[in-house]
Scaffold this active site. Structure first.
Site, short mmCIF file in Angstrom:
data_model
loop_
_atom_site.label_atom_id
_atom_site.label_comp_id
_atom_site.label_asym_id
_atom_site.label_seq_id
_atom_site.Cartn_x
_atom_site.Cartn_y
_atom_site.Cartn_z
N CYS A 197 -9.22 28.59 -33.33
CA CYS A 197 -10.46 28.14 -33.98
C CYS A 197 -10.81 29.02 -35.17
CB CYS A 197 -11.60 28.17 -33.00
SG CYS A 197 -11.22 27.34 -31.47
N ASP A 205 -1.37 11.75 -22.92
CA ASP A 205 -0.73 12.84 -23.66
C ASP A 205 0.71 12.44 -23.97
OD1 ASP A 205 -1.65 16.09 -23.86
OD2 ASP A 205 0.42 15.56 -24.36
N TYR A 225 -6.89 21.99 -24.02
CA TYR A 225 -8.04 22.79 -23.60
C TYR A 225 -9.37 22.03 -23.70
CZ TYR A 225 -5.41 27.11 -23.13
OH TYR A 225 -4.55 28.08 -22.69
N ILE A 226 -9.46 21.06 -24.58
CA ILE A 226 -10.70 20.30 -24.71
C ILE A 226 -10.58 18.93 -24.05
CG2 ILE A 226 -12.32 19.29 -26.38
CD1 ILE A 226 -12.22 22.44 -26.20
N TYR A 233 -4.85 36.45 -27.56
CA TYR A 233 -5.65 36.73 -28.76
C TYR A 233 -6.95 37.44 -28.45
CZ TYR A 233 -8.94 32.81 -28.14
OH TYR A 233 -9.92 31.95 -27.68
N THR A 281 -5.42 20.27 -34.38
CA THR A 281 -5.35 20.26 -35.85
C THR A 281 -4.93 21.67 -36.27
OG1 THR A 281 -7.76 20.47 -35.71
CG2 THR A 281 -6.91 18.45 -36.66
N VAL A 311 -17.15 24.84 -27.15
CA VAL A 311 -17.03 25.65 -25.94
C VAL A 311 -16.15 26.88 -26.15
CG1 VAL A 311 -17.47 23.76 -24.37
CG2 VAL A 311 -15.15 24.16 -25.16
N ASN A 323 -17.72 28.80 -37.10
CA ASN A 323 -16.57 29.68 -36.93
C ASN A 323 -16.29 30.50 -38.18
OD1 ASN A 323 -16.19 29.08 -34.27
ND2 ASN A 323 -14.68 27.48 -34.62
N LYS A 366 -19.60 22.46 -37.51
CA LYS A 366 -18.59 23.10 -36.64
C LYS A 366 -17.80 24.16 -37.42
CE LYS A 366 -15.37 23.91 -33.74
NZ LYS A 366 -15.27 24.18 -32.34
N1 SAJ Z 1 -12.90 39.03 -32.59
C1 SAJ Z 1 -13.00 40.25 -33.24
N2 SAJ Z 1 -14.20 40.86 -33.29
C2 SAJ Z 1 -15.31 40.32 -32.69
C3 SAJ Z 1 -15.22 39.09 -32.03
C4 SAJ Z 1 -13.99 38.46 -32.00
O1 SAJ Z 1 -12.03 40.78 -33.79
O2 SAJ Z 1 -16.36 40.96 -32.76
C5 SAJ Z 1 -11.59 38.34 -32.54
C6 SAJ Z 1 -11.12 38.14 -31.11
O3 SAJ Z 1 -10.41 39.26 -30.66
C7 SAJ Z 1 -10.24 36.92 -31.26
C8 SAJ Z 1 -10.95 36.10 -32.35
O4 SAJ Z 1 -11.79 37.02 -33.02
O5 SAJ Z 1 -8.96 37.27 -31.72
C9 SAJ Z 1 -11.77 34.92 -31.87
O6 SAJ Z 1 -12.42 35.17 -30.64
P1 SAJ Z 1 -13.89 34.62 -30.29
O7 SAJ Z 1 -14.22 34.99 -28.90
O8 SAJ Z 1 -14.86 35.09 -31.32
O9 SAJ Z 1 -13.82 33.03 -30.47
P2 SAJ Z 1 -12.90 31.86 -29.87
O10 SAJ Z 1 -11.90 31.48 -30.92
O11 SAJ Z 1 -12.37 32.17 -28.51
O12 SAJ Z 1 -14.00 30.67 -29.72
C10 SAJ Z 1 -14.72 30.26 -30.88
C11 SAJ Z 1 -16.19 30.14 -30.53
N3 SAJ Z 1 -17.00 30.00 -31.74
C12 SAJ Z 1 -18.09 30.73 -31.94
O13 SAJ Z 1 -18.47 31.61 -31.19
C13 SAJ Z 1 -18.85 30.42 -33.21
C14 SAJ Z 1 -16.41 28.94 -29.63
O14 SAJ Z 1 -17.80 28.72 -29.41
C15 SAJ Z 1 -15.82 27.70 -30.28
O15 SAJ Z 1 -15.95 26.58 -29.44
C16 SAJ Z 1 -14.36 27.93 -30.50
O16 SAJ Z 1 -14.22 29.05 -31.38
C17 SAJ Z 1 -13.80 26.66 -31.14
O17 SAJ Z 1 -13.28 25.80 -30.38
O18 SAJ Z 1 -13.96 26.45 -32.31
#
Ligand code: SAJ
Length: 451
Positions: free
Chosen positions: A288, A31, A11-12, A344, A83, A183, A238, A234
């Protein structure tokens, strides 16, 4: 810096490789997975992400992007391999307790992919090369794990290069930086260009070189720091989200007991100009947010009780969802459960770390007939799961559980629901509230909404 070798085409790595290739660089994408290399070489793309296929095809057609199984000599090496978490001793659902349960084990990063990728480039490295680690890693991985491996090439990194300057020719120097991506899946291409970036050099010149490289396509600001700070930044981003979601989930459990609607309460609390509570749900998935907090915790287990508790809170939410289902179908013999949403989060195909997988697993342990519907999910064969269409999942079912708020589920046709045997809906995402309020024949339970 004309030629770049990108290790890991996920993905990245793949969007990054294609982005550099369409900005004038010669890029070799590497890869170890034969299927990935074969798919790309046949002009197709193995991942679902808006705009990615078009970008990759343009890069391949221009001849600037080549795909291979082995790295080769280049000016820059970018490591973008996974990772994941190492498997805990107590595996899978056995280790899952109630939300926040203290007994679940600590988790650690599995660094073998990074070490393998770094090992694979040692023989290709030349003086003046830049090695960039993009993968998210525990603090100090760049300096303590990556640097010693690349120094096996006989080249020197950072301070060491200066220390040995008299003995070693200046052209025996290697530059190393950690440049984590930030991202959001679903908006990767747009955010690769627009987002600010933190660039962590093991020394100043390494950071400067990495900044010069990314400025070829990054419009966002770039902040230069040391490698360990970049790793922590980073992880902190998260972890902040994970702890915030854990708090929202804890509020949801309280709301169920004190008889209020947590969704309404959070919305009202967020009217405060300095409050932003995230949403509760069936748990936290993705590669993440469900993982990164453990990378901080493993670096300092004795001072991270808040981070660890939040992780366990979120990991315990699937068990709570199953409790809600049990309460709702308790009067039904051998209930048929339709689980809607395996990915997810909404509108993505990714099922990694998805809490839905745990919910399905826990439901099946009751011996119940569990049907799964997800219009987007890409499900690895080894999971052994069969997906069915929405009408097929609901026909004759006793209970529908909304686990992911995919667009397709927000306006479920009432005749699809009418085909159920019992009108029971459990909504873990507050996805159907307005629809259900008008349809009183449904036994509708929302996570976090007490009576
Ligand atoms: N979730 C909740 N409640 C919320 C928000 C999310 O339960 O209010 C859950 C979602 O359903 C999901 C999980 O959390 O299962 C994560 O979803 P997400 O949209 O919050 O994040 P990711 O994992 O898709 O992407 C994150 C992002 N990080 C931040 O917003 C700080 C993205 O910017 C990062 O690049 C990515 O992790 C990463 O690669 O680390």
């Amino acid at each position: 810096m004309d030629k770049i070798c990108v290790l890991g085409l996920g993905y990245i790595g793949l969007p990054t490789a294609a982005m550099f290739a369409t900005h004038g660089f010669q890029v070799v994408g590497v890869d170890i997975n034969e299927h990935v290399v074969g798919t790309l070489n046949s002009g197709d793309v193995h991942l679902k992400e808006p705009g990615l296929k078009t970008l990759v095809q343009a890069a391949l057609k221009s001849g600037n992007l080549q795909v291979a199984r082995e790295p080769e000599a280049a000016d820059v090496f970018i490591i973008a391999v996974p990772t994941p978490l190492a498997e805990p001793k107590e595996q899978g659902v056995e280790a899952i307790g109630a939300p926040g349960a203290g007994g679940a084990p600590m988790r650690h990063a599995e660094l073998s992919y990074i070490m393998g990728a770094a090992d694979s480039i040692v023989g290709c490295l030349r003086g003046g090369n830049l090695v960039i680690l993009e993968s998210t890693v525990p603090p100090r991985t760049t300096v303590d794990v990556l640097v010693p491996i690349v120094e096996r090439s006989g080249l020197w990194v950072g301070d060491l290069a200066q220390k040995h300057a008299q003995r070693r020719a200046a052209d025996a120097r290697l530059y190393v930086a950690h440049c984590p991506e930030r991202v959001l899946p679903g908006r990767i291409l747009e955010e690769l260009v627009r987002n600010d970036r933190v660039i962590g050099g093991v020394d100043g010149p390494s950071a400067q070189m990495a900044k010069a490289l990314y400025s070829s396509f990054v419009d966002g600001e770039m902040f230069l720091v040391d490698a360990t700070t970049a790793e922590m930044v980073k992880l902190m981003e998260n972890t902040y989200r994970d702890v915030n979601i854990a708090l929202a989930n804890e509020f949801a459990l309280v709301a169920e007991r004190v008889g209020i609607d947590v969704w309404q309460a959070i919305e009202l609390a967020n009217h405060h100009p300095r409050v932003n509570i995230l949403r509760p749900g069936p748990g936290v998935g993705g590669h993440c947010i469900a993982i990164d907090p453990w990378f901080i915790a493993q670096a300092a287990p004795e001072v991270t009780s808040l981070i660890q508790t939040a992780r366990r809170m979120n990991d315990g939410m699937p068990a709570h969802v199953v409790e809600l289902v049990k309460q709702a179908v308790g009067h039904i013999q051998d209930p048929v459960i339709a689980c809607l949403g395996l990915a997810y989060k909404a509108d993505v195909d990714d099922v990694r770390e998805s809490p839905s997988l745990t919910v399905v697993n826990l439901l099946e342990r009751n011996g119940w007939d569990v049907r799964i519907c997800d219009p987007n999910a890409r499900v690895p064969g080894e999971l052994g799961l069969r997906l069915v269409s929405l009408p097929e999942s609901l026909r004759g079912a006793d209970c529908a559980v909304i686990l992911t708020d995919h667009r397709e589920f927000l306006s479920i046709a009432s005749d699809a629901l009418a085909a159920m045997r019992h009108p029971i809906v459990i909504d873990t995402r507050n996805a159907l509230a307005s629809m259900m309020q008008q349809a009183h024949q449904w036994a509708y339970t929302r996570l976090g909404a007490g009576h």
